[in-house]
Enzyme design. Structure first.
Site, mmCIF file in Angstrom:
data_model
loop_
_atom_site.group_PDB
_atom_site.id
_atom_site.type_symbol
_atom_site.label_atom_id
_atom_site.label_comp_id
_atom_site.label_asym_id
_atom_site.label_seq_id
_atom_site.Cartn_x
_atom_site.Cartn_y
_atom_site.Cartn_z
ATOM 1 N N CYS A 146 0.839 -1.196 0.000
ATOM 2 C CA CYS A 146 0.000 0.000 0.000
ATOM 3 C C CYS A 146 0.882 1.257 0.000
ATOM 4 C CB CYS A 146 -0.960 -0.049 1.179
ATOM 5 S SG CYS A 146 -2.254 1.222 1.157
ATOM 6 N N LEU A 147 0.688 2.180 0.944
ATOM 7 C CA LEU A 147 1.501 3.388 0.972
ATOM 8 C C LEU A 147 2.973 3.065 1.195
ATOM 9 C CD1 LEU A 147 -0.685 5.870 3.050
ATOM 10 C CD2 LEU A 147 -0.486 5.644 0.584
#
Length: 586
Positions: free
Chosen positions: A311-312
């Site tokens: 994800c991030l």
């Protein structure tokens, strides 16, 4: 000072402008709860855009009116039929919805859904305002769904009759507990199962071998006599705790990788507080990726490292990999081990089409978020969780409340739900910078994201890349994740797996109904758009984890070394460390 030197007088209006901006910022933050944390300006602009285009398109308005009338006649004809069609909506699975008088109501509601889909797609509207108009029309329809009608819901009526109203008493107890939790009090009916880090979840044996202000680096203990020469370094998202990848023993990714003979390191992010308001993305890059990469180099004798980001964390890792790959690298880069490969799991690098997360992100909304963060120096986990719930209000608000309050069904907690509630904060400067540089200006995809004063380009990455997208991902839509094909030129293996953002990644071998598709892009291959990507993809049943393990092994040196245990002088604590226990209540 000599007479011939010019003097610089301060702008006499600057202090007044600063004071006015500070007052307005505090005013916006104070009013934000009344607006649900949404910018009323953004909502007004989208509504005005829709209304003006509808008013200036009389033929389109007449067509919509005709379709509404046609829908009424069609609905009337359908109500006279003997067998109403089944609804595909899971909220109407109960057989009572197919009987009169509920079946005509469901059909009318579905007709309204179809009509609003057409009514919010007007020629001339900006794409962002079209998305907002469609989104808020769906929000209103979900709120007005017949499924939310309480005792007018046939499933609720049947349950109330069967239990003589006991479901309503249970629902009242659940509502009281929800209120108590919102007030920071303990529920009167505690969950039957607990998922506490280090006790029920995040239990893979390991040691904290490095710590800085933002992260703890955990090295998991080996489970094989020998290991692959190249260690695996995982960078999770900073929004949540790291143990999404180390849930229960049966679905822990890090445990499974360790069992396959990998030395696994993972970051555990600290939960920032008011004193961290000025931390920025550069701090997260330096203390999150580069500093811990250097620590792994020291512990593993400079061996090349398989780096992976979720994800991030994947977005951050891609920035670091591009900075390390450019001419001149980064300051202090000589002390860092080389990257053997880069794996990005449900991670976006091009934010031009970010899916549902982008619906509510524009200049006005970001400015409001900045004003809200300025009051405490961070965006709270509760605020972030509220945004996710609002984006998925059908499942997370309305359906949840109907089952809990009217059917009297408590939540059935599991490890993933417990992790999802264990949020972390985001420092004000970092989060503002992330929203503006990535979502609003798309600087990473356009080669304008600065690292140490120089922009980076993902095209500089020469290591093989392994990318995973998930079919039902609302956070990082797979077609958005897929765009890394246009941003890099080297070898790239793209995997598309079923399920959503979390369940698609936490997809252990043996999990039922899992499948994935794989396709390799070699240097020099022609562009293939995502719609036609599947035509040449290899389809495989089961989890994608074994596919990744085989890929990591194939892109290593092929050598195995004696299993690595953390040296005693490096051990700071047992896993899961101390940062994971930091309170998430705000």
């Amino acid at each position: 000072m000599t007479m011939d030197q010019p003097t610089l007088s301060p702008d006499p209006d600057q202090a007044a402008r600063d004071a006015a901006q500070a007052f307005d910022s505090r005013f916006h933050a104070a009013m934000a709860p009344l607006w649900g944390g949404l910018s009323p300006i953004s909502l007004a602009l989208a509504t005005t855009d829709w209304a003006l285009h509808l008013a200036t398109q009389p033929a389109q308005a007449a067509l919509l009116a005709a379709r509404a009338q046609q829908g009424v006649w069609q609905w009337w004809g359908d109500t006279l039929g003997q067998t109403p069609p089944d609804s595909p909506d899971p909220r109407f699975r109960h057989p009572g919805w197919r009987a009169w008088p509920w079946a005509p109501v469901v059909q009318a509601w579905h007709a309204a859904e179809r009509w609003w889909d057409q009514a919010t797609a007007l020629r001339g509207m900006s794409a962002h305002h079209q998305e907002m108009a469609r989104f808020f029309a769906r929000q209103w329809l979900d709120m007005l769904s017949p499924a939310n009608a309480g005792l007018a819901n046939p499933e609720v009526l049947q349950r109330t009759a069967q239990r003589l109203g006991g479901n309503l008493l249970d629902g009242a107890a659940h509502a009281l507990d929800d209120w108590r939790v919102a007030q920071g009090l303990a529920p009167l009916q505690p969950p039957t199962a607990q998922y506490r880090p280090g006790i029920e979840v995040a239990v893979t044996p390991g040691r904290v071998v490095h710590r800085n202000h933002l992260t703890e680096l955990i090295q998991f203990l080996p489970l094989t006599a020998s290991v692959q020469a190249e260690p695996v370094f995982i960078v999770p998202s900073w929004i949540m705790k790291y143990y999404i990848l180390d849930l229960s023993p049966h679905n822990s990714m890090v445990r499974w990788l360790t069992e396959q003979g990998h030395t696994v390191y993972i970051l555990s992010w600290r939960n920032p507080d008011e004193s961290d308001a000025l931390l920025d993305l550069h701090d997260y890059l330096e203390q999150g990726v580069l500093d811990n990469l250097a620590a792994i180099g020291r512990l593993c004798g400079g061996q090349p490292v398989h780096a992976a980001g979720y994800c991030l964390g994947g977005t951050l890792l891609s920035i670091a990999a591009a900075a390390l790959a450019r001419p001149g690298g980064v300051d202090g880069g000589a002390a860092l081990p080389p990257l053997a490969s880069v794996s990005l799991l449900a991670a976006e690098t091009d934010f031009a089409e970010p899916g549902e997360m982008g619906v509510l992100i524009d200049e006005s909304q970001v400015a409001l978020i900045e004003d809200m963060m300025a009051q405490r120096g961070f965006l709270s986990g509760r605020q972030m969780a509220g945004s996710f719930a609002y984006l998925h209000s059908r499942e997370l608000i309305w359906s949840h409340r109907m089952r809990a309050l009217w059917l009297g069904e408590p939540d059935q907690p599991n490890d993933l739900m417990a992790w999802n509630a264990d949020t972390t904060r985001m420092p004000a400067v970092m989060h503002s910078e992330y929203l503006r540089r990535c979502y609003l200006r798309n600087e990473l995809a356009e080669g304008r994201f600065p690292v140490q004063g120089r922009p980076v380009s993902l095209g500089d990455i020469r290591q093989p890349i392994f990318v995973v997208g998930t079919e039902q991902d609302h956070v990082s839509p797979w077609k958005s994740v897929y765009k890394i094909h246009r941003l890099t030129d080297g070898e790239l293996s793209f995997v598309l797996t079923n399920a959503g953002h979390n369940a698609g990644i936490v997809s252990e071998p043996g999990h039922p109904r899992r499948r994935h598709a794989l396709r390799l892009r070699r240097p020099g291959d022609a562009w293939v758009d995502p719609e036609h990507w599947a035509d040449g993809a290899e389809r495989r049943e089961g989890s994608w984890w074994p596919t990744w393990h085989a890929w990591l092994t194939a892109h290593g040196s092929g050598h195995r070394v004696k299993a690595r245990t953390p040296p005693a002088q490096a051990v700071l604590a047992d896993a899961p460390g101390t940062y994971v226990h930091q309170c998430h209540a705000d």
